[in-house]
Design a protein around this motif. Structure first.
Motif, PDB file in Angstrom:
ATOM      1  N   ALA A   1      26.631   2.525  68.450  1.00  0.00           N
ATOM      2  CA  ALA A   1      26.114   1.195  68.106  1.00  0.00           C
ATOM      3  C   ALA A   1      25.777   1.073  66.626  1.00  0.00           C
ATOM      4  CB  ALA A   1      24.855   0.908  68.937  1.00  0.00           C
ATOM      5  N   ASN A   2      26.015   2.152  65.865  1.00  0.00           N
ATOM      6  CA  ASN A   2      25.729   2.202  64.432  1.00  0.00           C
ATOM      7  C   ASN A   2      24.223   2.123  64.140  1.00  0.00           C
ATOM      8  OD1 ASN A   2      26.875   2.647  61.903  1.00  0.00           O
ATOM      9  ND2 ASN A   2      26.669   0.490  61.333  1.00  0.00           N
ATOM     10  N   CYS A   3      23.406   2.466  65.115  1.00  0.00           N
ATOM     11  CA  CYS A   3      21.946   2.487  64.923  1.00  0.00           C
ATOM     12  C   CYS A   3      21.327   3.306  66.036  1.00  0.00           C
ATOM     13  CB  CYS A   3      21.373   1.076  64.925  1.00  0.00           C
ATOM     14  SG  CYS A   3      19.571   1.046  64.698  1.00  0.00           S
ATOM     15  N   SER A   4      20.496   4.267  65.679  1.00  0.00           N
ATOM     16  CA  SER A   4      19.829   5.079  66.681  1.00  0.00           C
ATOM     17  C   SER A   4      18.405   4.600  66.860  1.00  0.00           C
ATOM     18  CB  SER A   4      19.823   6.551  66.246  1.00  0.00           C
ATOM     19  OG  SER A   4      18.935   6.720  65.151  1.00  0.00           O
ATOM     20  N   ARG A   5      17.663   5.262  67.744  1.00  0.00           N
ATOM     21  CA  ARG A   5      16.247   4.959  67.931  1.00  0.00           C
ATOM     22  C   ARG A   5      15.377   5.881  67.084  1.00  0.00           C
ATOM     23  NH1 ARG A   5      14.656   0.376  69.378  1.00  0.00           N
ATOM     24  NH2 ARG A   5      12.860   1.115  70.590  1.00  0.00           N
ATOM     25  N   LEU A   6      16.001   6.613  66.184  1.00  0.00           N
ATOM     26  CA  LEU A   6      15.239   7.494  65.298  1.00  0.00           C
ATOM     27  C   LEU A   6      14.474   6.671  64.264  1.00  0.00           C
ATOM     28  CD1 LEU A   6      17.931  10.227  64.516  1.00  0.00           C
ATOM     29  CD2 LEU A   6      16.213  10.235  66.333  1.00  0.00           C
ATOM     30  N   VAL A   7      13.226   7.039  64.031  1.00  0.00           N
ATOM     31  CA  VAL A   7      12.440   6.454  62.948  1.00  0.00           C
ATOM     32  C   VAL A   7      11.922   7.608  62.087  1.00  0.00           C
ATOM     33  CG1 VAL A   7      10.370   5.155  62.319  1.00  0.00           C
ATOM     34  CG2 VAL A   7      11.753   4.423  64.265  1.00  0.00           C
ATOM     35  N   GLY A   8      12.333   7.610  60.847  1.00  0.00           N
ATOM     36  CA  GLY A   8      11.960   8.700  59.955  1.00  0.00           C
ATOM     37  C   GLY A   8      10.580   8.517  59.352  1.00  0.00           C
TER      38      GLY A   8
ATOM     39  N   THR B   1      19.261  11.249  54.240  1.00  0.00           N
ATOM     40  CA  THR B   1      19.462  11.965  55.499  1.00  0.00           C
ATOM     41  C   THR B   1      19.258  11.039  56.690  1.00  0.00           C
ATOM     42  OG1 THR B   1      18.761  14.068  54.538  1.00  0.00           O
ATOM     43  CG2 THR B   1      18.623  13.864  56.935  1.00  0.00           C
ATOM     44  N   LEU B   2      18.222  10.243  56.638  1.00  0.00           N
ATOM     45  CA  LEU B   2      17.939   9.324  57.743  1.00  0.00           C
ATOM     46  C   LEU B   2      19.008   8.255  57.875  1.00  0.00           C
ATOM     47  CD1 LEU B   2      14.109   9.064  57.136  1.00  0.00           C
ATOM     48  CD2 LEU B   2      15.213  10.040  59.155  1.00  0.00           C
ATOM     49  N   LEU B   3      19.569   7.818  56.756  1.00  0.00           N
ATOM     50  CA  LEU B   3      20.660   6.842  56.815  1.00  0.00           C
ATOM     51  C   LEU B   3      21.898   7.457  57.467  1.00  0.00           C
ATOM     52  CD1 LEU B   3      20.370   5.051  53.354  1.00  0.00           C
ATOM     53  CD2 LEU B   3      19.997   4.027  55.610  1.00  0.00           C
ATOM     54  N   ARG B   4      22.168   8.724  57.175  1.00  0.00           N
ATOM     55  CA  ARG B   4      23.330   9.385  57.773  1.00  0.00           C
ATOM     56  C   ARG B   4      23.191   9.484  59.289  1.00  0.00           C
ATOM     57  NH1 ARG B   4      22.910  12.761  53.187  1.00  0.00           N
ATOM     58  NH2 ARG B   4      21.931  14.415  54.411  1.00  0.00           N
TER      59      ARG B   4
ATOM     60  N   ARG C   1      21.748   7.276  61.024  1.00  0.00           N
ATOM     61  CA  ARG C   1      21.621   5.888  61.485  1.00  0.00           C
ATOM     62  C   ARG C   1      20.226   5.606  62.053  1.00  0.00           C
ATOM     63  NH1 ARG C   1      25.573   6.412  58.884  1.00  0.00           N
ATOM     64  NH2 ARG C   1      27.647   5.578  59.320  1.00  0.00           N
ATOM     65  N   ALA C   2      19.194   6.138  61.392  1.00  0.00           N
ATOM     66  CA  ALA C   2      17.823   5.863  61.819  1.00  0.00           C
ATOM     67  C   ALA C   2      17.563   4.364  61.765  1.00  0.00           C
ATOM     68  CB  ALA C   2      16.828   6.601  60.937  1.00  0.00           C
ATOM     69  N   GLU C   3      16.799   3.860  62.703  1.00  0.00           N
ATOM     70  CA  GLU C   3      16.537   2.420  62.734  1.00  0.00           C
ATOM     71  C   GLU C   3      15.565   1.991  61.657  1.00  0.00           C
ATOM     72  OE1 GLU C   3      14.201   0.603  65.832  1.00  0.00           O
ATOM     73  OE2 GLU C   3      13.608   2.547  66.630  1.00  0.00           O
ATOM     74  N   ALA C   4      14.787   2.936  61.110  1.00  0.00           N
ATOM     75  CA  ALA C   4      13.829   2.592  60.046  1.00  0.00           C
ATOM     76  C   ALA C   4      13.372   3.863  59.362  1.00  0.00           C
ATOM     77  CB  ALA C   4      12.628   1.845  60.610  1.00  0.00           C
ATOM     78  N   THR C   5      12.914   3.706  58.127  1.00  0.00           N
ATOM     79  CA  THR C   5      12.271   4.791  57.391  1.00  0.00           C
ATOM     80  C   THR C   5      10.872   4.341  57.013  1.00  0.00           C
ATOM     81  OG1 THR C   5      14.344   5.673  56.487  1.00  0.00           O
ATOM     82  CG2 THR C   5      12.315   6.211  55.309  1.00  0.00           C
ATOM     83  N   ILE C   6       9.880   5.190  57.308  1.00  0.00           N
ATOM     84  CA  ILE C   6       8.494   4.910  56.949  1.00  0.00           C
ATOM     85  C   ILE C   6       8.056   5.979  55.960  1.00  0.00           C
ATOM     86  CG2 ILE C   6       6.133   4.681  57.787  1.00  0.00           C
ATOM     87  CD1 ILE C   6       7.302   3.872  60.506  1.00  0.00           C
ATOM     88  N   VAL C   7       7.743   5.559  54.751  1.00  0.00           N
ATOM     89  CA  VAL C   7       7.360   6.497  53.689  1.00  0.00           C
ATOM     90  C   VAL C   7       5.836   6.549  53.623  1.00  0.00           C
ATOM     91  CG1 VAL C   7       7.523   7.038  51.238  1.00  0.00           C
ATOM     92  CG2 VAL C   7       9.473   5.996  52.408  1.00  0.00           C
ATOM     93  N   LEU C   8       5.273   7.710  53.944  1.00  0.00           N
ATOM     94  CA  LEU C   8       3.827   7.885  53.937  1.00  0.00           C
ATOM     95  C   LEU C   8       3.321   8.443  52.621  1.00  0.00           C
ATOM     96  CD1 LEU C   8       3.380   9.412  57.500  1.00  0.00           C
ATOM     97  CD2 LEU C   8       3.267   7.014  56.811  1.00  0.00           C
ATOM     98  N   SER C   9       4.200   9.023  51.847  1.00  0.00           N
ATOM     99  CA  SER C   9       3.816   9.568  50.544  1.00  0.00           C
ATOM    100  C   SER C   9       5.075   9.781  49.733  1.00  0.00           C
ATOM    101  CB  SER C   9       3.051  10.886  50.710  1.00  0.00           C
ATOM    102  OG  SER C   9       3.764  11.778  51.541  1.00  0.00           O
ATOM    103  N   GLY C  10       4.895   9.990  48.440  1.00  0.00           N
ATOM    104  CA  GLY C  10       6.051  10.042  47.557  1.00  0.00           C
ATOM    105  C   GLY C  10       6.332   8.656  47.015  1.00  0.00           C
TER     106      GLY C  10
ATOM    107  N   LEU D   1      19.288   0.738  48.533  1.00  0.00           N
ATOM    108  CA  LEU D   1      20.145   1.420  49.503  1.00  0.00           C
ATOM    109  C   LEU D   1      19.751   1.047  50.925  1.00  0.00           C
ATOM    110  CD1 LEU D   1      22.404   3.508  49.858  1.00  0.00           C
ATOM    111  CD2 LEU D   1      20.638   5.288  49.937  1.00  0.00           C
ATOM    112  N   ALA D   2      18.464   0.964  51.196  1.00  0.00           N
ATOM    113  CA  ALA D   2      18.003   0.564  52.524  1.00  0.00           C
ATOM    114  C   ALA D   2      18.438  -0.858  52.842  1.00  0.00           C
ATOM    115  CB  ALA D   2      16.486   0.692  52.611  1.00  0.00           C
ATOM    116  N   GLN D   3      18.318  -1.735  51.870  1.00  0.00           N
ATOM    117  CA  GLN D   3      18.685  -3.133  52.089  1.00  0.00           C
ATOM    118  C   GLN D   3      20.181  -3.286  52.335  1.00  0.00           C
ATOM    119  OE1 GLN D   3      17.022  -4.813  48.502  1.00  0.00           O
ATOM    120  NE2 GLN D   3      15.044  -5.274  49.481  1.00  0.00           N
ATOM    121  N   ARG D   4      20.989  -2.529  51.600  1.00  0.00           N
ATOM    122  CA  ARG D   4      22.443  -2.613  51.790  1.00  0.00           C
ATOM    123  C   ARG D   4      22.854  -2.148  53.180  1.00  0.00           C
ATOM    124  NH1 ARG D   4      23.325  -0.283  46.545  1.00  0.00           N
ATOM    125  NH2 ARG D   4      24.074   1.599  47.582  1.00  0.00           N
ATOM    126  N   ASN D   5      22.108  -1.174  53.721  1.00  0.00           N
ATOM    127  CA  ASN D   5      22.431  -0.634  55.033  1.00  0.00           C
ATOM    128  C   ASN D   5      21.693  -1.359  56.160  1.00  0.00           C
ATOM    129  OD1 ASN D   5      24.125   2.110  54.950  1.00  0.00           O
ATOM    130  ND2 ASN D   5      22.899   1.958  53.082  1.00  0.00           N
ATOM    131  N   GLY D   6      20.892  -2.360  55.800  1.00  0.00           N
ATOM    132  CA  GLY D   6      20.173  -3.106  56.813  1.00  0.00           C
ATOM    133  C   GLY D   6      19.088  -2.316  57.509  1.00  0.00           C
TER     134      GLY D   6
END
Length: 344
Positions: free
Chosen positions: A67-74, A121-124, A126-135, A144-149
Motif C-alpha cells: 500500500a506504499n505505507c506501513s503502520r510504523l511510526v518512528g 531510514t523511516l522513509l525507506r 514507508r513509516a506512516e509518520a516520524t516523530i522527532v523528540l530530540s535533535g 523530504l517528508a513533505q515530498r513523500n507525504g
C-alpha cells in the motif's frame, strides 16, 4: 509475501497454507482479514478457524509495503538515559500501540545529520509518520517528508515547517523569576549546559530576560552535560566562588538534584534556608524525601496524547497549514523553595 516453510529462515505460516486448510482461495483469506471487505460469513468463519488452528498472523509489514505505507511510526530521540526521555518514549509508545500503530525507536545523537539519517531510514520502510523528540531537523528533512507525504511532528521545540508540539518554556521561566522575587530572593543564578538544545536555550533566555525586566542580573553557569554530574559541576562553579546566590533555576531536574547535593554535602548550605532551587521536568526522583524539589512538571501522558491528536489531525487533512500546539507546565511546590512570609 508470507514466508513459506522451505527449510531456511523463519517458518511463518502463510496465507496460502490457511487457504488450503480452509478449502478456500488465497484471495478469500485476504478478504477475511481486511476490514470491510466483501466475504460470506460462512467463508470467513472457515478461514478464521483454519488460521487459529495454524497460528497464522497477518503480515502487516508486507501489506504496508504493497500500500506504499506501513503502520510504523518512528520515534527519533537522543538522551535516552534521562528519566524524562524514558517516561516520554514509554507514554508515546503506549498510545501508538493503542492506536494500532507500531512504534519504532531510533536512538540518535543530537544534530541534523543524525536526525536526517534516521528520517531517511523511516522513509525507506514507508513509516506512516516520524516523530522527532530530540535533535534538530533541517529544512531539507522537512521538505523530504513533505515530498513523500509523510507527517513529521517535532516535539518539545519550535520549528518552522513541520507540525510541532511544544511546552511553554518562556512562561515557565517567567514564573520562576516571579516565585523567587515574591520571596525577596534577588540574587539569582541559572544552571544549564553547553548542549544548547532549543528547550534549554528558551528557558535560559526567558529567565534572564524576565529578571532583567525587573532590574536584576542572573549569574549563568554552564556544565558539560545536562545530567546529575553536570549539576554538581555547575554548583561548584556557581556557589563555590564566594559570589552570593540566593536562588537557582535549573533547566532540568537532574541538574537540580546534583546542585542540591553539592550545596548541602560540600558547601554545608541548607535548602531552602540558604538556597532556593527550582527544577524542570517533574521526574519521579523530585518527589523523594531527600530532595522534595519544586519543579515545573512536564506531563508525559498529556504530551503524548497531544502528539497523537496532532498526528490524527494531519492525516485527516494532509494539506492543512502547520499545526502548532503549546502546552503549559504547572509549577509543583515542594520543599526546595523558601516559603512566603505568610506561610504559603
Amino acid at each position: 509475501m508470507d514466508t513459506e516453510i522451505d527449510g531456511t529462515g523463519p517458518h511463518f505460516v502463510s496465507a496460502h497454507m490457511v487457504a488450503e486448510r480452509a478449502g478456500v482461495s488465497r484471495s478469500a483469506v485476504s478478504r477475511a482479514f481486511t476490514p470491510g471487505a466483501s466475504i460470506a460469513p460462512a467463508t470467513r468463519k472457515k478461514v478464521m478457524k483454519a488460521a487459529a488452528e495454524l497460528g497464522y498472523q497477518v503480515n502487516d509489514l508486507a501489506r504496508g509495503l504493497l500500500a506504499n505505507c506501513s503502520r510504523l511510526v518512528g520515534l527519533v530521540a537522543s538522551d535516552l538515559a534521562s528519566p524524562f526521555r524514558t517516561l516520554q518514549v514509554a507514554a508515546l509508545s503506549r498510545r501508538l500501540v493503542a492506536r494500532g500503530s507500531v512504534p519504532v525507536l531510533i536512538p540518535t545523537e543530537p544534530g541534523e545529520d543524525q536526525v536526517g539519517a534516521a528520517h531517511a531510514t523511516l522513509l525507506r520502510y514507508r513509516a506512516e509518520a516520524t516523530i522527532v523528540l530530540s535533535g534538530m531537523p533541517s529544512s531539507s528533512i522537512v521538505e523530504l517528508a513533505q515530498r513523500n507525504g509523510q507527517p513529521l511532528i517535532v516535539v518539545g521545540r519550535t520549528e518552522h515547517g513541520p507540525d510541532h508540539v511544544r511546552i511553554n518554556n518562556a512562561r515557565a521561566a517567567q514564573v520562576a523569576v516571579e516565585v523567587f522575587l515574591a520571596r525577596g530572593l534577588t540574587k539569582l543564578g541559572l544552571v544549564t549546559s553547553v548542549v544548547g538544545s532549543p528547550n534549554l536555550i528558551e528557558r535560559e533566555e526567558a529567565f534572564v530576560a524576565a529578571a532583567r525586566e525587573r532590574g536584576l542580573e542572573v549569574k549563568v553557569q554552564r556544565a558539560g552535560y545536562t545530567d546529575y554530574e553536570g549539576g554538581q559541576a555547575a554548583a561548584s562553579l556557581l556557589l563555590g566562588t564566594g559570589v552570593t546566590v540566593e536562588a537557582v533555576f535549573c533547566v532540568n531536574d537532574l541538574m537540580a538534584l546534583g546542585l542540591m547535593d553539592f550545596a548541602r554535602d560540600v558547601l554545608n548550605l541548607s535548602i531552602p534556608e540558604n538556597l532556593s532551587v527550582i527544577g524542570f521536568d517533574g521526574i519521579p526522583q523530585t518527589r523523594w524525601s531527600a530532595y522534595r524539589l519544586t519543579t515545573f512538571h512536564q506531563d508525559e501522558e498529556a504530551l503524548a496524547a497531544e502528539t497523537i491528536r496532532v498526528l490524527d489531525r494531519r492525516q485527516a487533512d494532509p494539506k492543512a497549514p502547520p499545526i502548532v500546539s503549546v502546552l503549559d507546565v504547572p509549577l509543583i511546590y515542594r520543599g526546595s523553595v523558601r516559603p512566603l512570609k505568610d506561610g504559603m
